[in-house]
Write a protein that holds these residues in place. Sequence first.
Motif, mmCIF file in Angstrom:
data_model
loop_
_atom_site.group_PDB
_atom_site.id
_atom_site.type_symbol
_atom_site.label_atom_id
_atom_site.label_comp_id
_atom_site.label_asym_id
_atom_site.label_seq_id
_atom_site.Cartn_x
_atom_site.Cartn_y
_atom_site.Cartn_z
ATOM 1 N N VAL A 92 6.235 -51.671 -19.959
ATOM 2 C CA VAL A 92 5.502 -51.385 -18.730
ATOM 3 C C VAL A 92 4.073 -50.965 -19.080
ATOM 4 C CG1 VAL A 92 7.560 -50.688 -17.450
ATOM 5 C CG2 VAL A 92 6.267 -48.970 -18.716
ATOM 6 N N VAL A 93 3.212 -51.011 -18.075
ATOM 7 C CA VAL A 93 1.833 -50.569 -18.240
ATOM 8 C C VAL A 93 1.732 -49.094 -17.864
ATOM 9 C CG1 VAL A 93 -0.552 -50.909 -17.479
ATOM 10 C CG2 VAL A 93 0.972 -52.879 -17.731
ATOM 11 N N GLY A 94 0.993 -48.323 -18.650
ATOM 12 C CA GLY A 94 0.816 -46.914 -18.326
ATOM 13 C C GLY A 94 0.235 -46.132 -19.478
ATOM 14 N N LEU A 95 0.013 -44.846 -19.240
ATOM 15 C CA LEU A 95 -0.492 -43.946 -20.268
ATOM 16 C C LEU A 95 0.664 -43.248 -20.980
ATOM 17 C CD1 LEU A 95 -3.402 -42.223 -18.300
ATOM 18 C CD2 LEU A 95 -3.588 -44.111 -19.930
ATOM 19 N N VAL A 142 9.259 -42.155 -26.839
ATOM 20 C CA VAL A 142 7.983 -42.114 -26.120
ATOM 21 C C VAL A 142 8.261 -42.054 -24.628
ATOM 22 C CG1 VAL A 142 5.768 -43.293 -25.731
ATOM 23 C CG2 VAL A 142 6.965 -43.565 -27.914
ATOM 24 N N THR A 143 7.500 -41.232 -23.922
ATOM 25 C CA THR A 143 7.553 -41.212 -22.454
ATOM 26 C C THR A 143 6.225 -41.717 -21.911
ATOM 27 O OG1 THR A 143 9.103 -39.352 -22.392
ATOM 28 C CG2 THR A 143 7.830 -39.781 -20.398
ATOM 29 N N ILE A 144 6.302 -42.760 -21.078
ATOM 30 C CA ILE A 144 5.127 -43.298 -20.399
ATOM 31 C C ILE A 144 4.988 -42.582 -19.061
ATOM 32 C CG2 ILE A 144 3.972 -45.397 -19.615
ATOM 33 C CD1 ILE A 144 4.698 -45.391 -22.592
ATOM 34 N N ASP A 145 3.737 -42.295 -18.649
ATOM 35 C CA ASP A 145 3.488 -41.605 -17.380
ATOM 36 C C ASP A 145 4.339 -42.213 -16.261
ATOM 37 O OD1 ASP A 145 1.936 -39.750 -15.676
ATOM 38 O OD2 ASP A 145 1.252 -41.622 -14.761
ATOM 39 N N VAL A 166 3.282 -43.975 -36.670
ATOM 40 C CA VAL A 166 2.940 -43.809 -35.262
ATOM 41 C C VAL A 166 1.496 -44.272 -35.113
ATOM 42 C CG1 VAL A 166 2.662 -42.195 -33.347
ATOM 43 C CG2 VAL A 166 4.524 -41.878 -34.984
ATOM 44 N N TYR A 167 1.289 -45.320 -34.298
ATOM 45 C CA TYR A 167 -0.022 -45.952 -34.208
ATOM 46 C C TYR A 167 -0.876 -45.418 -33.053
ATOM 47 C CZ TYR A 167 2.411 -49.374 -37.137
ATOM 48 O OH TYR A 167 3.140 -49.973 -38.124
ATOM 49 N N LEU A 168 -0.236 -44.920 -31.991
ATOM 50 C CA LEU A 168 -0.966 -44.464 -30.811
ATOM 51 C C LEU A 168 -0.656 -42.994 -30.549
ATOM 52 C CD1 LEU A 168 -0.430 -47.529 -28.423
ATOM 53 C CD2 LEU A 168 -2.414 -47.037 -29.877
ATOM 54 N N SER A 169 -1.520 -42.358 -29.791
ATOM 55 C CA SER A 169 -1.341 -40.933 -29.501
ATOM 56 C C SER A 169 -1.196 -40.718 -28.002
ATOM 57 C CB SER A 169 -2.527 -40.128 -30.033
ATOM 58 O OG SER A 169 -3.736 -40.601 -29.462
ATOM 59 N N THR A 170 -0.873 -39.489 -27.626
ATOM 60 C CA THR A 170 -0.737 -39.125 -26.222
ATOM 61 C C THR A 170 -2.026 -39.441 -25.472
ATOM 62 O OG1 THR A 170 0.791 -37.352 -26.815
ATOM 63 C CG2 THR A 170 -0.247 -37.225 -24.641
#
Length: 270
Positions: free
Chosen positions: A39-42, A61-64, A167-171
């Motif tokens: 899904v798309v999100g932060l 990971v939890t997406i907004d 881990v490639y991306l951050s919060t």
Amino acid sequence: MKKTLGWIFLGCSAGLAHAGTDFDCMIEPAQTVELRSPVVGLIQKLHVRRGSRVARNSPLVTIDSGVERSAVNVAKFKSEALGALQVAQSKLQAAQGKAQRNRQLYEEEFVSAQARDDAVAEARLAEAEVKSARENLQLARLEQIQSQEQLNRRILRSPFPGVVMNVYLSTGALVDTSESKKAILKLVQTDKLRVEAFVPLRYFNRIKAGNGVTIRPEAPLTGGVSARVSTVDRVIDSASGTFGVVVELDNRNGTVPVGSRCKMAIAGVN
């Protein structure tokens, strides 16, 4: 079981393979996955970091998901709202009583056939309203399930027990469904391992699935583990004149070092 500098000999019915020709091999995770978002999100929260050990279905990971949570709450309320059904059931009960009385009165010639028929039609209409209210309630319950599934897609979980390699991306980073976008993290399965050796073609008819093997890591690691051949490739690599021999190892106790080069000795192959 006998301990040897970090390795444990895992017994099998055939025991260790007899000494013979050693083939170069590599001890690898059974699976390696780069996790991307469906899904798309932060990114709202990262539940793990590099080196974290995770169990199957652990949240990674939890997406907004504020909008999706609101949709679940609305759908839950609709699925539990019984007012419309109760009103329709009350109307049906009254209409059925009226139709019964009018039938009796018609038989006693106190009301016309038209009045009797109108009362029967009213009861049938009330029955349809009850059916419609029940269908709407069932639809609301299905919509609740759908909303919950949409919410679940925003919590990425581990498909297997393993270790987070990177881990490639951050919060706060934006993720989407594009294949070209960077993965969020890399996860490897470590409870099961895959050891593959490439063996010269001359041994092709001498190695079968089930043959005993001994796997020894490269120095400075010592020791070894006994296992059996899981798969023998039936297609030859014409460029190198070799074929693959695969051994699957149970590593739930975590004693086998993952990622190391090794030597594989196959029983009966000299």
